[in-house]
Design an enzyme around this catalytic site. Structure first.
Site, PDB file in Angstrom:
ATOM      1  N   TYR A   1       0.856  -1.200   0.000  1.00 52.63           N
ATOM      2  CA  TYR A   1       0.000   0.000   0.000  1.00 52.63           C
ATOM      3  C   TYR A   1       0.893   1.252   0.000  1.00 52.63           C
ATOM      4  O   TYR A   1       0.547   2.287  -0.558  1.00 52.63           O
ATOM      5  CB  TYR A   1      -0.958  -0.014   1.196  1.00 52.63           C
ATOM      6  CG  TYR A   1      -2.175   0.864   0.968  1.00 52.63           C
ATOM      7  CD1 TYR A   1      -3.049   0.604  -0.084  1.00 52.63           C
ATOM      8  CD2 TYR A   1      -2.434   1.952   1.780  1.00 52.63           C
ATOM      9  CE1 TYR A   1      -4.158   1.408  -0.316  1.00 52.63           C
ATOM     10  CE2 TYR A   1      -3.544   2.762   1.563  1.00 52.63           C
ATOM     11  CZ  TYR A   1      -4.398   2.480   0.506  1.00 52.63           C
ATOM     12  OH  TYR A   1      -5.493   3.289   0.285  1.00 52.63           O
TER      13      TYR A   1
ATOM     14  N   LYS B   1      -3.189   8.599   2.415  1.00 52.42           N
ATOM     15  CA  LYS B   1      -4.448   8.442   3.169  1.00 52.42           C
ATOM     16  C   LYS B   1      -4.304   9.047   4.573  1.00 52.42           C
ATOM     17  O   LYS B   1      -5.284   9.561   5.127  1.00 52.42           O
ATOM     18  CB  LYS B   1      -4.861   6.971   3.256  1.00 52.42           C
ATOM     19  CG  LYS B   1      -5.297   6.367   1.924  1.00 52.42           C
ATOM     20  CD  LYS B   1      -6.464   7.102   1.280  1.00 52.42           C
ATOM     21  CE  LYS B   1      -7.051   6.341   0.108  1.00 52.42           C
ATOM     22  NZ  LYS B   1      -8.008   7.144  -0.673  1.00 52.42           N
TER      23      LYS B   1
HETATM   24  N1  LIG Z   1     -11.030  -0.435  -3.520  1.00 51.21           N
HETATM   25  C1  LIG Z   1     -10.627  -0.453  -2.265  1.00 51.21           C
HETATM   26  O1  LIG Z   1     -10.247  -1.488  -1.725  1.00 51.21           O
HETATM   27  C2  LIG Z   1     -10.655   0.819  -1.450  1.00 51.21           C
HETATM   28  C3  LIG Z   1     -10.646   0.721  -0.050  1.00 51.21           C
HETATM   29  C4  LIG Z   1     -10.676   1.897   0.705  1.00 51.21           C
HETATM   30  C5  LIG Z   1     -10.687   3.122   0.063  1.00 51.21           C
HETATM   31  N2  LIG Z   1     -10.696   3.173  -1.310  1.00 51.21           N
HETATM   32  C6  LIG Z   1     -10.718   4.494  -1.941  1.00 51.21           C
HETATM   33  O2  LIG Z   1     -11.928   4.662  -2.649  1.00 51.21           O
HETATM   34  C7  LIG Z   1     -11.718   5.686  -3.627  1.00 51.21           C
HETATM   35  C8  LIG Z   1     -12.286   5.216  -4.963  1.00 51.21           C
HETATM   36  O3  LIG Z   1     -11.492   4.171  -5.483  1.00 51.21           O
HETATM   37  P1  LIG Z   1     -12.092   2.827  -6.100  1.00 51.21           P
HETATM   38  O4  LIG Z   1     -11.478   1.688  -5.353  1.00 51.21           O
HETATM   39  O5  LIG Z   1     -13.548   2.917  -6.235  1.00 51.21           O
HETATM   40  O6  LIG Z   1     -11.399   2.758  -7.536  1.00 51.21           O
HETATM   41  P2  LIG Z   1     -11.801   3.386  -8.971  1.00 51.21           P
HETATM   42  O7  LIG Z   1     -10.635   3.094  -9.827  1.00 51.21           O
HETATM   43  O8  LIG Z   1     -13.111   2.884  -9.419  1.00 51.21           O
HETATM   44  O9  LIG Z   1     -11.921   4.944  -8.658  1.00 51.21           O
HETATM   45  C9  LIG Z   1     -10.815   5.801  -8.578  1.00 51.21           C
HETATM   46  C10 LIG Z   1     -11.195   7.058  -9.314  1.00 51.21           C
HETATM   47  O10 LIG Z   1     -10.161   8.043  -9.187  1.00 51.21           O
HETATM   48  C11 LIG Z   1     -10.117   8.741 -10.419  1.00 51.21           C
HETATM   49  N3  LIG Z   1      -8.858   9.471 -10.549  1.00 51.21           N
HETATM   50  C12 LIG Z   1      -7.593   8.999 -10.434  1.00 51.21           C
HETATM   51  N4  LIG Z   1      -6.709   9.994 -10.643  1.00 51.21           N
HETATM   52  C13 LIG Z   1      -7.435  11.110 -10.883  1.00 51.21           C
HETATM   53  C14 LIG Z   1      -7.106  12.455 -11.160  1.00 51.21           C
HETATM   54  N5  LIG Z   1      -5.837  12.868 -11.230  1.00 51.21           N
HETATM   55  N6  LIG Z   1      -8.111  13.349 -11.350  1.00 51.21           N
HETATM   56  C15 LIG Z   1      -9.418  12.956 -11.287  1.00 51.21           C
HETATM   57  N7  LIG Z   1      -9.795  11.690 -11.019  1.00 51.21           N
HETATM   58  C16 LIG Z   1      -8.807  10.792 -10.833  1.00 51.21           C
HETATM   59  C17 LIG Z   1     -10.282   7.633 -11.454  1.00 51.21           C
HETATM   60  O11 LIG Z   1     -10.628   8.169 -12.726  1.00 51.21           O
HETATM   61  C18 LIG Z   1     -11.402   6.833 -10.819  1.00 51.21           C
HETATM   62  O12 LIG Z   1     -12.658   7.332 -11.216  1.00 51.21           O
HETATM   63  C19 LIG Z   1     -10.226   5.965  -3.643  1.00 51.21           C
HETATM   64  O13 LIG Z   1      -9.958   7.101  -2.844  1.00 51.21           O
HETATM   65  C20 LIG Z   1      -9.659   4.722  -2.981  1.00 51.21           C
HETATM   66  O14 LIG Z   1      -8.410   4.950  -2.394  1.00 51.21           O
HETATM   67  C21 LIG Z   1     -10.693   2.045  -2.072  1.00 51.21           C
END
Ligand SMILES: NC(=O)c1ccc[n+]([C@@H]2O[C@H](COP(=O)([O-])OP(=O)(O)OC[C@H]3O[C@@H](n4cnc5c(N)ncnc54)[C@H](O)[C@@H]3O)[C@@H](O)[C@H]2O)c1
Length: 257
Positions: A157, A164
Site C-alpha cells: 500500500y 491516506k
Molecule cells: N477499492 C478499495 O479497496 C478501497 C478501499 C478503501 C478506500 N478506497 C478508496 O476509494 C476511492 C475510490 O477508489 P475505487 O477503489 O472505487 O477505484 P476506482 O478506480 O473505481 O476509482 C478511482 C477514481 O479516481 C479517479 N482518478 C484517479 N486519478 C485522478 C485524477 N488525477 N483526477 C481525477 N480523477 C482521478 C479515477 O478516474 C477513478 O474514477 C479511492 O480514494 C480509494 O483509495 C478504495
C-alpha cells in the site's frame, strides 16, 4: 428517504465496480439528485450509459482533480447549471505503479508528491473551491474515502498509506474550518474491494482473504455497503458527526492479530 431534495456531487466514478458507483446507488435510492465528475473525455459515452439508471443525473469531465484551475472551471460549470449542492463525495486516489510495487523506501519525490496531490490535496481543493464559489448549502456534508493503510502497514500500500494519512488529517482540519458554516467533513474507511484502483496493489487478493478470515463479520464489504455509510454521513441523521473516520470494513480494524 434520507437524502430527499438533496443534490450530491460524486467525484471519481469510473465503472460499475467503483466505490463511487455504490455510493451513487445508495444515495439515489435514498432520494438524492446526483451529479458526477469522471476522468477522460473519451469515457463520456460510457459514463453516460453507466449513470443512465440515476434519473436526472449529470456528469462532468474532470481530468485532474488536483489542478486548481481545472477544478474551478468544472465546479463553476456545475454551479451554473445546477445551483447550490448539499454534499460532495470524493472517491479519487492514484499512485504510480512502481511506488506500489517497490519497497516504500524507494518512493521518488515525484511519486510521493503525485500520490499526495491526487489522493489528499484534491479533497482540500474540492472543499475550498466549493466554498469559494459559494456552491454549498448550509448543512452540506463532505465525505471522502480512505483506507486502513493510513495507520497500519500493509505491504504494497506504501505511499498510498501516507497519502491516506494526509487525507484523514485533512478531514479533521477541514471539519474545523467549515464547522462554523455548519458544513461537516468525514471519511469512510472502506474495507478492501476489488476495483480497478485496487488492482494496482500487489497481493490484493490475499488482503481480501485475510479480511474474510479475521474480521468479526467474516466477510468482505460491497460498494453498496460502503455507499450506505456515505449516505448516512451525507444525511441529517449524522448531524452530530464531523471530523471522523468511520470504518465500513466488517470490523477488521479492531483486530490485533
Ligand atoms: N477499492 C478499495 O479497496 C478501497 C478501499 C478503501 C478506500 N478506497 C478508496 O476509494 C476511492 C475510490 O477508489 P475505487 O477503489 O472505487 O477505484 P476506482 O478506480 O473505481 O476509482 C478511482 C477514481 O479516481 C479517479 N482518478 C484517479 N486519478 C485522478 C485524477 N488525477 N483526477 C481525477 N480523477 C482521478 C479515477 O478516474 C477513478 O474514477 C479511492 O480514494 C480509494 O483509495 C478504495
Amino acid at each position: 428517504m434520507l437524502l430527499e431534495n438533496k443534490k450530491i456531487l460524486i467525484m471519481g466514478i469510473r465503472n460499475k465496480w467503483s466505490i463511487a458507483y455504490g455510493v451513487a446507488k445508495s444515495a439515489y435510492e435514498n432520494g438524492a439528485k446526483l451529479l458526477f465528475t469522471y476522468m477522460g473525455e473519451e469515457n463520456k459515452d460510457k459514463i453516460k450509459e453507466l449513470i443512465s439508471e440515476f434519473k436526472g443525473s449529470k456528469a462532468y469531465v474532470l481530468d485532474g482533480a488536483s489542478e486548481d484551475e481545472l477544478v474551478k472551471e468544472t465546479f463553476t460549470k456545475i454551479k451554473n447549471e445546477n445551483g447550490k449542492i448539499d454534499g460532495i463525495v470524493h472517491a479519487i486516489a492514484h499512485a504510480n505503479t512502481e511506488d506500489l510495487h517497490n519497497d516504500f523506501i524507494l518512493t521518488s519525490k515525484e511519486g510521493f508528491s503525485h500520490a499526495n496531490d491526487v489522493s489528499a490535496y484534491s479533497f482540500v481543493l474540492a472543499a475550498r473551491t466549493a466554498q469559494e464559489l459559494d456552491m454549498l448549502n448550509e448543512n452540506a456534508s463532505l465525505v471522502t474515502l480512505t483506507y486502513h493503510g493510513s495507520t497500519k502497514v500493509l505491504d504494497g500500500y506504501n505511499v498510498m498509506g501516507v497519502a491516506k494519512a494526509a487525507l484523514e488529517a485533512s478531514v479533521r482540519y477541514l471539519a474545523d474550518n467549515l464547522g462554523k458554516k455548519e458544513i461537516r467533513v468525514n471519511a469512510v474507511s472502506a474495507g478492501p474491494i476489488k476495483t480497478l484502483s485496487a488492482k494496482g496493489i500487489k497481493d490484493f487478493s490475499s488482503i481480501l482473504t485475510v479480511v474474510e478470515e479475521k474480521s468479526p463479520l467474516h466477510r468482505n464489504v460491497t460498494t453498496t455497503q460502503v455507499g450506505n455509510v456515505a449516505t448516512f454521513l451525507l444525511s441529517s441523521m449524522s448531524d452530530a458527526i464531523t471530523g471522523q473516520v468511520i470504518y465500513a470494513d466488517s470490523g477488521y480494524n479492531i483486530m490485533g492479530v
